[in-house]
Design an enzyme around this catalytic site. Structure first.
Site, PDB file in Angstrom:
ATOM      1  N   ASP A  24       0.831  -1.225   0.000  1.00 12.56           N
ATOM      2  CA  ASP A  24       0.000   0.000   0.000  1.00 12.56           C
ATOM      3  C   ASP A  24       0.855   1.260   0.000  1.00 12.56           C
ATOM      4  O   ASP A  24       0.583   2.214  -0.735  1.00 12.56           O
ATOM      5  CB  ASP A  24      -1.045   0.006   1.130  1.00 12.56           C
ATOM      6  CG  ASP A  24      -0.502  -0.017   2.544  1.00 12.56           C
ATOM      7  OD1 ASP A  24       0.715  -0.294   2.729  1.00 12.56           O
ATOM      8  OD2 ASP A  24      -1.291   0.262   3.480  1.00 12.56           O
ATOM      9  N   LEU A  88      -5.873  -7.121  13.518  1.00 11.10           N
ATOM     10  CA  LEU A  88      -7.168  -6.692  12.965  1.00 11.10           C
ATOM     11  C   LEU A  88      -7.252  -5.176  12.853  1.00 11.10           C
ATOM     12  O   LEU A  88      -8.302  -4.620  12.575  1.00 11.10           O
ATOM     13  CB  LEU A  88      -8.321  -7.204  13.834  1.00 11.10           C
ATOM     14  CG  LEU A  88      -8.614  -8.694  13.700  1.00 11.10           C
ATOM     15  CD1 LEU A  88      -9.672  -9.124  14.708  1.00 11.10           C
ATOM     16  CD2 LEU A  88      -9.081  -9.034  12.296  1.00 11.10           C
ATOM     17  N   SER A  91      -5.928  -0.015  15.664  1.00 11.76           N
ATOM     18  CA  SER A  91      -5.598   1.412  15.570  1.00 11.76           C
ATOM     19  C   SER A  91      -6.468   2.093  14.516  1.00 11.76           C
ATOM     20  O   SER A  91      -7.032   3.165  14.775  1.00 11.76           O
ATOM     21  CB  SER A  91      -4.110   1.610  15.271  1.00 11.76           C
ATOM     22  OG  SER A  91      -3.766   0.937  14.093  1.00 11.76           O
ATOM     23  N   ASP A 131      -5.571   0.242   5.864  1.00  8.60           N
ATOM     24  CA  ASP A 131      -6.401  -0.110   7.021  1.00  8.60           C
ATOM     25  C   ASP A 131      -7.506   0.917   7.234  1.00  8.60           C
ATOM     26  O   ASP A 131      -8.660   0.578   7.518  1.00  8.60           O
ATOM     27  CB  ASP A 131      -5.535  -0.188   8.286  1.00  8.60           C
ATOM     28  CG  ASP A 131      -4.388  -1.165   8.141  1.00  8.60           C
ATOM     29  OD1 ASP A 131      -4.459  -2.028   7.249  1.00  8.60           O
ATOM     30  OD2 ASP A 131      -3.425  -1.063   8.920  1.00  8.60           O
TER      31      ASP A 131
HETATM   32  C1  GLA Z   1       0.066  -2.361   8.457  1.00  5.24           C
HETATM   33  C2  GLA Z   1      -0.076  -0.936   7.906  1.00  5.24           C
HETATM   34  C3  GLA Z   1      -0.707  -0.973   6.519  1.00  5.24           C
HETATM   35  C4  GLA Z   1       0.036  -1.954   5.603  1.00  5.24           C
HETATM   36  C5  GLA Z   1       0.235  -3.297   6.278  1.00  5.24           C
HETATM   37  C6  GLA Z   1       1.092  -4.221   5.452  1.00  5.24           C
HETATM   38  O1  GLA Z   1      -1.194  -2.940   8.673  1.00  5.24           O
HETATM   39  O2  GLA Z   1      -0.878  -0.147   8.768  1.00  5.24           O
HETATM   40  O3  GLA Z   1      -0.734   0.330   5.973  1.00  5.24           O
HETATM   41  O4  GLA Z   1       1.244  -1.397   5.167  1.00  5.24           O
HETATM   42  O5  GLA Z   1       0.825  -3.150   7.561  1.00  5.24           O
HETATM   43  O6  GLA Z   1       0.440  -4.550   4.262  1.00  5.24           O
END
Ligand code: GLA
Length: 317
Positions: A24, A88, A91, A131
């Site tokens: 991402d 999950l 945050s 997320d």
């Molecule tokens: C965490 C980060 C996301 C993403 C994942 C790995 O969840 O908050 O932005 O980078 O790791 O895919």
């Protein structure tokens, strides 16, 4: 919002990421889904920021959202069944719940972006936007296909009977204590192994969407297995304990596939199961807690209809 005493309530879900891991923040395409574990925040204006919460660092997160929104200090109370540190994205659920409570009128994509900035500001970890987008704009019965470069996104139907299992590795960590920023720098600088993961993972995201659309469940499982191997060997974000749990999941009857999920370095494992295979997975994993989830609605209303182009350069797939 809107009550005379300024009191408000916001609620946002946790998320799983079906596929598209550690891409991402490079502008890649990801396929998360909001799931039926929620954080609810009630708040009202106060002389100073305060929070009652079980989410570690909750005050810093909430305050950072408030700063992004330019609101006065708030007194907050948090209830949540998104387990902190277990993958999950507790945050994101907290950040998005605060944003949805204070500014339910915001477009979901805008809320997600400001929550990403708030998380980066609160933790110093250069997280991507996956997320927060999933928590804001996921939909029940769907996964959210998101291009993190253009922010184009669309919903992909996810079958109701396919079981989403999230296995807790027992290693609960805050991202600030992991080499997350280092992995991001290595990928950005083109380190060959890291790039190999990113390029193969992006192909897997598209193949996964095609398999979902074709109803090809064995292919979904094979893609999860390939994703795990790539995260383990090329991106190097797994641990021996997680690998052992993943292998036990692979061997469980009715398990289509499994992989480490989220940032890694512990956290959680995603497995997809044929309906009715829950008990066999749980038995195969010994003491590791397993949570069975369903897709759920995000905190904000859906984006405008597919194909619509809005101002500000944001397009929808
Ligand atoms: C965490 C980060 C996301 C993403 C994942 C790995 O969840 O908050 O932005 O980078 O790791 O895919």
């Amino acid at each position: 919002m809107g009550r005379p005493d300024g009191a408000w309530t916001g609620r946002a879900p946790g998320r799983v990421n079906l596929i598209g891991e550690h891409v991402d923040y490079l502008g890649g395409v990801v396929l998360p889904a909001a799931v039926d574990r929620f954080t609810t925040v009630t708040g009202c204006p106060a002389g100073d920021w305060s929070i009652e919460s079980e989410v570690p660092g909750g005050l810093a997160y909430a305050r950072a959202v408030g700063d992004e929104l330019g609101v006065p200090p708030q007194e907050l109370r948090v209830t949540s069944d998104v387990p902190p540190g277990s993958g999950l994205s507790s945050s994101a659920a907290l950040l998005v719940a605060v944003a949805a409570g204070l500014r339910p009128d915001l477009p979901g994509a805008e809320a997600a972006l400001l929550c990403q900035r708030a998380e980066q500001r609160a933790t110093g970890v250069q997280v991507g936007v996956m997320d927060q987008f999933a928590s804001a704009l996921g939909r029940r019965g769907h996964a959210l296909l998101l291009d993190c470069g253009t922010l184009e996104h669309r919903l992909v139907p996810f079958p109701d009977d396919l079981v989403i299992a999230v296995i807790d590795s027992g290693v609960h960590r805050s991202l600030a204590d992991t080499p997350y920023n280092q992995r991001r720098r290595e990928a950005e600088s083109g380190m060959p192994k890291r790039r190999r993961h990113v390029e193969s993972e992006l192909e897997r995201v598209h193949a996964f969407v095609a398999a979902l659309e074709a109803g090809d469940r064995p292919a979904l499982g094979e893609l999860l297995v390939a994703s795990h191997r790539s995260l383990r060997d090329d991106f190097e974000v797994s641990t021996p304990a997680v690998d052992a749990l993943v292998e036990r999941a692979w061997a469980a009857p009715g398990c289509l596939g499994a992989r480490i999920m989220g940032a890694g370095f512990g956290g959680s494992i995603l497995a997809l199961l044929e309906p009715g295979a829950e008990a066999e997975l749980t038995a195969a994993l010994g003491d590791a807690p397993v949570r069975f989830c369903r897709t759920a609605d995000g905190a904000f209303p859906p984006s405008p209809p597919e194909g619509e182009v809005r101002g500000g350069g944001e397009r929808y797939l």
